[in-house]
Design an enzyme around this catalytic site. Sequence first.
Site, PDB file in Angstrom:
ATOM      1  N   GLY A  25       0.848  -1.179   0.000  1.00  0.00           N
ATOM      2  CA  GLY A  25       0.000   0.000   0.000  1.00  0.00           C
ATOM      3  C   GLY A  25       0.883   1.227   0.000  1.00  0.00           C
ATOM      4  N   SER A  26       0.280   2.382   0.246  1.00  0.00           N
ATOM      5  CA  SER A  26       1.041   3.630   0.173  1.00  0.00           C
ATOM      6  C   SER A  26       2.176   3.674   1.192  1.00  0.00           C
ATOM      7  CB  SER A  26       0.099   4.818   0.389  1.00  0.00           C
ATOM      8  OG  SER A  26      -0.626   4.665   1.609  1.00  0.00           O
ATOM      9  N   GLU A  28       4.076   1.411   2.136  1.00  0.00           N
ATOM     10  CA  GLU A  28       5.180   0.494   1.818  1.00  0.00           C
ATOM     11  C   GLU A  28       6.008   0.964   0.621  1.00  0.00           C
ATOM     12  OE1 GLU A  28       2.741  -0.734   4.499  1.00  0.00           O
ATOM     13  OE2 GLU A  28       1.920  -0.649   2.460  1.00  0.00           O
ATOM     14  N   GLU A  47      -3.632 -10.576   0.911  1.00  0.00           N
ATOM     15  CA  GLU A  47      -2.563 -10.826   1.874  1.00  0.00           C
ATOM     16  C   GLU A  47      -2.525 -12.264   2.373  1.00  0.00           C
ATOM     17  OE1 GLU A  47      -3.612  -6.458   1.992  1.00  0.00           O
ATOM     18  OE2 GLU A  47      -4.715  -8.355   1.948  1.00  0.00           O
ATOM     19  N   HIS A  70       0.621  -4.250   4.077  1.00  0.00           N
ATOM     20  CA  HIS A  70       0.186  -2.863   4.216  1.00  0.00           C
ATOM     21  C   HIS A  70      -0.417  -2.597   5.586  1.00  0.00           C
ATOM     22  CE1 HIS A  70      -1.249   1.062   3.381  1.00  0.00           C
ATOM     23  NE2 HIS A  70      -2.509   0.739   3.197  1.00  0.00           N
ATOM     24  N   HIS A 280      -6.518 -32.455  18.561  1.00  0.00           N
ATOM     25  CA  HIS A 280      -7.577 -31.723  17.874  1.00  0.00           C
ATOM     26  C   HIS A 280      -8.940 -32.126  18.444  1.00  0.00           C
ATOM     27  CE1 HIS A 280      -9.525 -30.458  13.774  1.00  0.00           C
ATOM     28  NE2 HIS A 280      -9.947 -29.743  14.795  1.00  0.00           N
ATOM     29  N   GLY A 400      -4.982 -25.809  10.608  1.00  0.00           N
ATOM     30  CA  GLY A 400      -6.393 -25.998  10.311  1.00  0.00           C
ATOM     31  C   GLY A 400      -7.053 -24.823   9.622  1.00  0.00           C
TER      32      GLY A 400
END
Length: 526
Positions: A25-26, A28, A47, A70, A280, A400
């Site tokens: 984004g801006s 970065e 992402e 970002h 689990h 998971g």
Amino acid sequence: MPSVRRVSHLFLERQGLTTVFGNPGSNELPFLADLPDGFRYVLGLHEGAVVGMADGYAQATGRPVLVNLHAASGSGNAMGALTNAVASRTPLVVMAGQQVRPAVGPEANLASVDAPSLMKPLVGWAAEPACAQDVPRALAQAVFEARLQRRPTYLSVPYDDWSAEAGDNSLAVLDRRVRRASVPDAEQSRWLAEQVTAARCPALVLGGDIDSAGLFDEAVRLAERLGGPVWAAPSQFRLPFPNRHPLFRGVLPAGIAPVSQAFEGHDLVLVLGAPVFRYHEHLPGRYLPEGTRLIQVTEDAPAAARAPMGEALVADPGAVIDLLVKVLDAPSAPADPYRPAPAPLTAEGPVLHPEEVFAALRDELPEDTAYVVESTSTNSSWWRQMDLRRPGSYYFPAAGGLGFGLPGAVGVAMAQPDRPVVGVIGDGSANYGITALWTAARQRVPLTVVLLRNGTYGALRWFGGLLGVPDAPGLDIPGMDFTRIAEGYGVRARHVGGVDELRAVLAERPDHPRLVQVDTALTTPS
């Protein structure tokens, strides 16, 4: 005097972190200015897919990888995928842009307030440098912490820091190296050797760290000297042992009671490279049978500390394997031949049984194929049919969280372009990382995606029965054609019908990504 950005780029170059997975984004963009020749920026469209691709790439290379996200919004989008990287002990260095320093306190737009806390407790280390001149050192710490802990780290950097002068001492970071050695001392070695050699009926449990550390073949040598059964630890992210070896008993069930039942009759259980244990299903019982001792060897100190039973030695499993192979007698006879797979089950109607699909993969693809699997409802079918004898043959989202499979397969294929890579993906999980197909097309990754379409979240249906919720809503996902979705992202795709057509398609060796959609019958994980 060099800028913070210049010193940081040089440090990353010297550390080999020149492939960057990101969705910027801006905040970065200033870091990405003047990126040196030799750096490769791999763009992902979400992402979660970015982290999944970086996860697969880092696991396949065994080295830390830089992830560029970002601010708070991009970091938040990545957190689900990050859980799988944590469970797989993947050394990701996640770096996010922060607003300029004067704008953080007033909480301007795109300011991440208390940024280091955002990713905790997932990451092993998180920070935001106190001043611009500390950025190179903090970036180095993020890389070294990821490497030492084998866990993701997180660094938030205000974007006005990158153009600041780095300071007189900044170049010292370029020559830094941090290494680790954890070999048992003489007393520990003697104790461990005595426990193992005195055992009447030992059993061996291996974790994914064995494969990550390149100890797959060494584990076979140890197991054949011990002569007892071998299990993979539950909730496994890598396969640490050949699954058709005569000593292999499969992946341990992920419940307390069935794990204890598996250990009945064994006076010693030696666990290498695994936590004890990642349960689990809630199936309570005794942790261990009466008369059974457990010894855990792991480099993961927190895993050793939190185990609810047994004795633990925090040490390099490779060093322990070397030690035990030397003190144990070699097997008197070669191991029995590897067990053949049974004839695959078939399904009625126009669909294939997953076993038919996996038998085709086993027969038509090279023996060194690496599989990235995210089709949980077909788990039992997978292990009945596959024959995996090579290191690095199996990757799985151990936490998971869905969405690792497709991006992870792209990352593994990018890391190992000379090795066949196949993503085995269920339709329920495919949508979580579907944008990775665009990256595969742009990078022209030689990847095969086998998409198993059964129109439902099969694993959830199984859990519904297990938990007494047979009428849960939202489990069906009919009407999706993944061939059209793939083609929209630029990936060639084909919908195959019968086994013969599937085998013919798999026998091809394209140099580009492709998706093969197969309609399959609904099965359960076990």
